[in-house]
Design a protein around this motif. Sequence first.
Motif, mmCIF file in Angstrom:
data_model
loop_
_atom_site.group_PDB
_atom_site.id
_atom_site.type_symbol
_atom_site.label_atom_id
_atom_site.label_comp_id
_atom_site.label_asym_id
_atom_site.label_seq_id
_atom_site.Cartn_x
_atom_site.Cartn_y
_atom_site.Cartn_z
ATOM 1 N N ALA A 46 18.192 -1.091 -0.528
ATOM 2 C CA ALA A 46 16.885 -1.180 0.132
ATOM 3 C C ALA A 46 16.412 -2.623 0.234
ATOM 4 O O ALA A 46 15.760 -3.005 1.216
ATOM 5 C CB ALA A 46 15.854 -0.355 -0.628
ATOM 6 N N THR A 100 15.645 -4.324 3.774
ATOM 7 C CA THR A 100 14.285 -4.820 4.016
ATOM 8 C C THR A 100 14.310 -6.274 4.458
ATOM 9 O O THR A 100 13.613 -6.662 5.404
ATOM 10 C CB THR A 100 13.420 -4.668 2.751
ATOM 11 N N TYR A 154 -1.284 -2.547 -2.632
ATOM 12 C CA TYR A 154 -1.045 -1.175 -2.195
ATOM 13 C C TYR A 154 -2.253 -0.572 -1.476
ATOM 14 O O TYR A 154 -2.106 0.381 -0.711
ATOM 15 C CB TYR A 154 -0.718 -0.273 -3.383
ATOM 16 N N ASP A 194 -0.546 3.387 5.661
ATOM 17 C CA ASP A 194 0.464 3.174 4.623
ATOM 18 C C ASP A 194 -0.122 2.948 3.232
ATOM 19 O O ASP A 194 0.635 2.906 2.254
ATOM 20 C CB ASP A 194 1.330 1.950 4.980
ATOM 21 N N ASN A 253 6.531 2.019 -9.247
ATOM 22 C CA ASN A 253 7.234 2.761 -8.197
ATOM 23 C C ASN A 253 7.820 4.054 -8.747
ATOM 24 O O ASN A 253 7.742 5.110 -8.105
ATOM 25 C CB ASN A 253 8.342 1.909 -7.582
ATOM 26 N N GLY A 273 8.199 6.909 -5.829
ATOM 27 C CA GLY A 273 8.772 6.132 -4.736
ATOM 28 C C GLY A 273 7.788 5.743 -3.656
ATOM 29 O O GLY A 273 8.128 4.961 -2.757
ATOM 30 N N SER A 274 6.551 6.224 -3.732
ATOM 31 C CA SER A 274 5.572 5.896 -2.694
ATOM 32 C C SER A 274 5.160 4.423 -2.752
ATOM 33 O O SER A 274 4.817 3.832 -1.720
ATOM 34 C CB SER A 274 4.335 6.790 -2.813
ATOM 35 N N LYS A 321 7.614 2.402 -0.656
ATOM 36 C CA LYS A 321 7.350 2.580 0.767
ATOM 37 C C LYS A 321 6.148 1.741 1.202
ATOM 38 O O LYS A 321 6.169 1.112 2.262
ATOM 39 C CB LYS A 321 7.105 4.059 1.072
ATOM 40 N N ILE A 363 7.155 -2.019 1.293
ATOM 41 C CA ILE A 363 7.915 -2.378 2.490
ATOM 42 C C ILE A 363 6.985 -2.463 3.702
ATOM 43 O O ILE A 363 7.075 -3.391 4.511
ATOM 44 C CB ILE A 363 9.047 -1.364 2.738
ATOM 45 N N ALA A 364 6.065 -1.503 3.813
ATOM 46 C CA ALA A 364 5.142 -1.479 4.957
ATOM 47 C C ALA A 364 4.246 -2.711 4.977
ATOM 48 O O ALA A 364 4.020 -3.320 6.030
ATOM 49 C CB ALA A 364 4.294 -0.211 4.917
#
Length: 323
Positions: free
Chosen positions: A49, A53, A201, A244, A281, A286-287, A290, A293-294
């Motif tokens: 990943a 990325t 986040y 996100d 994480n 795992g959110s 995500k 990355i966003a």
Amino acid sequence: MDLFPGAQLTKRIMKYVDIHPNVLHALSHSIPIVALESTVISHGMEYPANVETAKSLEKICIDNDCVPATIAIINGRIKVGLNEESLEILGKREGTVMKSSIRDLPYILTKKYSAGTTVACTSAIATLVGIRVFATGGCGGVHRGPDWDVSADLKALFSCPICVVSAGVKAILDIPKTVEALETNGVCVLSVGCEDFPAFYSRSSGVKSSLVAADASEAADIICTHFETLSSGVLLANPIPEKDEIPSAVIDLHISRALKECEELGIKGKDVTPFLLKRVNDLSGGSALKANIALIRNNVSVACTVAKKTVEHQVYLFSDKIE
């Protein structure tokens, strides 16, 4: 090689630095460049990943008519712009791959190690070669708790004339104290399209932004004026896209648990942030990855807007060409 006045590289330093041909061409032809850090590859995410990325961030730059300059140290060489092989070395952590802040550079270069560069180290290297815009995920700052643990990222923002586009600072930090430390050191902290300082986040940290730009275009105008008048850096605080984000009430529970575990395990110094990010994480199912990355992708897009608009400013400061 004759370097333009904006680059502070000397023959002594050049023996440690390799500038990718695409980056060198962009520097000499006033093409917008966006610097990218590499700890997100070496310590921020797991393989593959992390490499995927990194490649997607470089593609965002290219799609926006900018040249990506991912900065890292590979086998004792400072790299300004990475090739496929270097990305794999960092992503797979082949050999000794460290996390390099500014203070670590001489050791890593002498030992011929590889390393992902932090915001502080990336800012310093980008400044050396005359790159003015840098996109990252989240900036470092003042850590939570009674111990005096402050990231060198803050000092770099004060001393390097660079715009760091970031989703505020990492949510694992003490955000009010970090914002106060930035203000104390005279760093321009400019939020994009939000009254609250973003919290990585989440879109809001609950800390009011003292300076707000309506959008990336207006932010670029302010940043150009900043570079014309001051020699310090700018933290362009760009909130994660609304679709996100993870609500602060949710992510704070995971952060609190991760912080407690970090303390119980006695983890200190530069190992704290990688541990906390990975643990948060895991706890989030795992959110958090995500969202990470966003927000990085969003920051790179904004950085491209800023880089393109500051090209004329760069031409004004660095008019001599690299032959």
